[in-house]
Write a protein that holds these residues in place. Structure first.
Motif, short mmCIF file in Angstrom:
data_model
loop_
_atom_site.label_atom_id
_atom_site.label_comp_id
_atom_site.label_asym_id
_atom_site.label_seq_id
_atom_site.Cartn_x
_atom_site.Cartn_y
_atom_site.Cartn_z
N TYR A 1 -2.39 -2.37 5.32
CA TYR A 1 -3.51 -1.44 5.39
C TYR A 1 -3.64 -0.89 6.81
O TYR A 1 -3.23 -1.53 7.78
CB TYR A 1 -4.81 -2.16 4.98
N ILE B 1 -9.27 -0.12 8.16
CA ILE B 1 -9.71 -0.60 6.85
C ILE B 1 -9.87 -2.12 6.88
O ILE B 1 -8.99 -2.84 7.35
CB ILE B 1 -8.68 -0.20 5.77
N SER B 2 -11.01 -2.60 6.39
CA SER B 2 -11.20 -4.05 6.28
C SER B 2 -10.56 -4.53 4.98
O SER B 2 -10.86 -4.02 3.90
CB SER B 2 -12.69 -4.38 6.24
N GLU B 3 -9.66 -5.50 5.09
CA GLU B 3 -9.03 -6.05 3.88
C GLU B 3 -10.07 -6.73 2.98
O GLU B 3 -9.83 -6.87 1.78
CB GLU B 3 -7.92 -7.04 4.23
N GLN C 1 -2.83 -9.78 -1.94
CA GLN C 1 -2.88 -8.33 -1.72
C GLN C 1 -3.22 -7.99 -0.27
O GLN C 1 -2.88 -6.90 0.21
CB GLN C 1 -3.90 -7.70 -2.69
N THR C 2 -3.86 -8.91 0.47
CA THR C 2 -4.14 -8.63 1.90
C THR C 2 -2.86 -8.46 2.71
O THR C 2 -2.90 -7.92 3.81
CB THR C 2 -4.95 -9.76 2.57
N VAL D 1 0.90 -1.14 0.00
CA VAL D 1 0.00 0.00 0.00
C VAL D 1 0.94 1.19 0.00
O VAL D 1 1.68 1.40 0.94
CB VAL D 1 -0.89 0.06 1.26
N LYS E 1 -6.14 -11.72 -5.01
CA LYS E 1 -6.78 -10.95 -3.94
C LYS E 1 -6.21 -11.34 -2.57
O LYS E 1 -5.96 -10.49 -1.72
CB LYS E 1 -8.29 -11.20 -3.96
N ASN F 1 -10.21 -7.95 10.08
CA ASN F 1 -8.88 -7.95 9.50
C ASN F 1 -8.67 -9.29 8.81
O ASN F 1 -9.13 -10.32 9.29
CB ASN F 1 -7.82 -7.76 10.60
N ASP G 1 -12.90 -5.47 2.11
CA ASP G 1 -13.30 -4.40 1.19
C ASP G 1 -12.14 -4.00 0.28
O ASP G 1 -12.31 -3.81 -0.92
CB ASP G 1 -13.74 -3.15 1.98
N ALA G 2 -10.95 -3.89 0.87
CA ALA G 2 -9.81 -3.36 0.12
C ALA G 2 -9.43 -4.26 -1.06
O ALA G 2 -9.04 -3.77 -2.12
CB ALA G 2 -8.61 -3.18 1.05
N VAL G 3 -9.55 -5.58 -0.90
CA VAL G 3 -9.10 -6.48 -1.98
C VAL G 3 -10.26 -7.12 -2.73
O VAL G 3 -10.04 -7.77 -3.76
CB VAL G 3 -8.15 -7.59 -1.45
#
Lengths: 213, 213
Positions: B103, B107-109, B98-99, A204, B95, B43, B111-113
């Motif tokens: 972050y 932020i919830s991973e 990417q976690t 990030v 995906k 998380n 949502d982020a990924v």
């Protein structure tokens, strides 16, 4: 969908519970650990719990079962702290698996199953000649896990031997598919992994990955 | 043949040492661990160190890095001891990987990924809907590994959820190839294993295998 809660797990017969619970954490590393007895007799056993612990210094861990029955790997480490970790490749899965039978302490599993001990200079513990990735390790410590009387063995990696330079990329990633290393599914199944993809470090902004230990 | 001794490992630059040492123990399990913060924010993080510890009671362990930088998985377990372990399947490797970027805590991973949180009754911690094998676990204990300041987390497996009954054989072996579970090679490569063979218990005479814990 099939759901097992704690009661279901309790009520399964032993073999079914062993199969299910040993499979449910995912694929496992497939290694043969060699140790040597005070009499100089090698012991060789399959371990599916060898796990990366850190890269600087290079360290790994593995889990031993309770010492209520003879465990030659454990007793050998008490007199000789050096051991080797040898990747199981697809051509030796049957011989490797057979080492998990309970042979007497005086019998070398190398002889019993037909694998080749390979000795290097200044090292009394053999490697498995058929393995394409071999580690020389030294016992550092052990942590008894009181919740179920297993033991977590902690060791330093002193040497990494890779059979072919072509298994390594420029950034020293070791391609385990090229090395023909297998993975274990449960107690008794062996699988051959094919690389799907290799990603760059997840970031990030400019942060380094949280995987870098 | 390429040999790295301790001096060679010391002299490698950090990235090369990370790649080599993280690959040299063999293929690793590939799981997403979900926890929940006191504020209720999930998380999600990739773990390659989840390891079978015992089947009766069903237990697993995993390794956490030093707590010198924020580690949301660890801090969340201090307030909510429940977590889920979700197998990474081949369709979500990008995906999932990417976690592992850092972050912010808020932020919830998921949502982020772009992965889907799935909640079940009486459980505040989500599963990964895309995973074909999901475990509900409860933190039991932790063992600090003094040799390199990592932490070995010990947990009970309270629920095993398998997406399709057809992944299970009659003796409750869970076929991870059918479940599309992947394995990790090093820090950043994902591999798809194909089952080569499944053996019966290895025996000498009538002895049970030494693998049965």
């Amino acid at each position: 969908m099939t759901i097992f809660d704690q009661t279901d797990l309790q009520e399964l017969d032993k073999i079914k519970r062993l199969n299910l619970v040993n499979s449910c954490t995912g694929f496992k590393s497939a290694n043969l650990i060699a140790t040597v007895s005070p009499e100089g007799i090698p012991n060789l056993a399959v371990f599916s719990s060898v796990t990366h612990l850190g890269s600087n210094p290079a360290m790994l861990g593995f889990i031993l079962r309770p010492t209520t029955v003879p465990r030659h790997t454990y007793s050998n480490l008490k007199t000789c702290p050096y051991f080797t970790v040898n990747h199981i490749s697809s051509s030796i899965i049957d011989k490797a698996h057979q080492t998990s039978a309970n042979y007497e302490a005086g019998i070398s599993e190398f002889d019993a199953v037909g694998l080749t001990p390979h000795f290097i200079e200044n090292c009394e513990v053999p490697f498995v000649a058929e393995s394409k990735v071999q580690l020389l390790c030294k016992y550092l410590n052990e942590y008894p896990i009181h919740e179920n009387d297993t033991i977590h063995i902690i060791a330093k990696i002193e040497k990494i031997i890779v059979a072919e330079e072509s298994f390594l990329t420029n950034d020293m990633w070791l391609n385990l598919e090229k090395a023909d290393s297998v993975a274990i599914n449960g107690l008794d199944a062996y699988a051959q992994p094919k690389i799907l993809d290799r990603f760059s470090y997840a970031r990030v902004g400019k942060d380094l990955s949280s995987l870098d230990f």
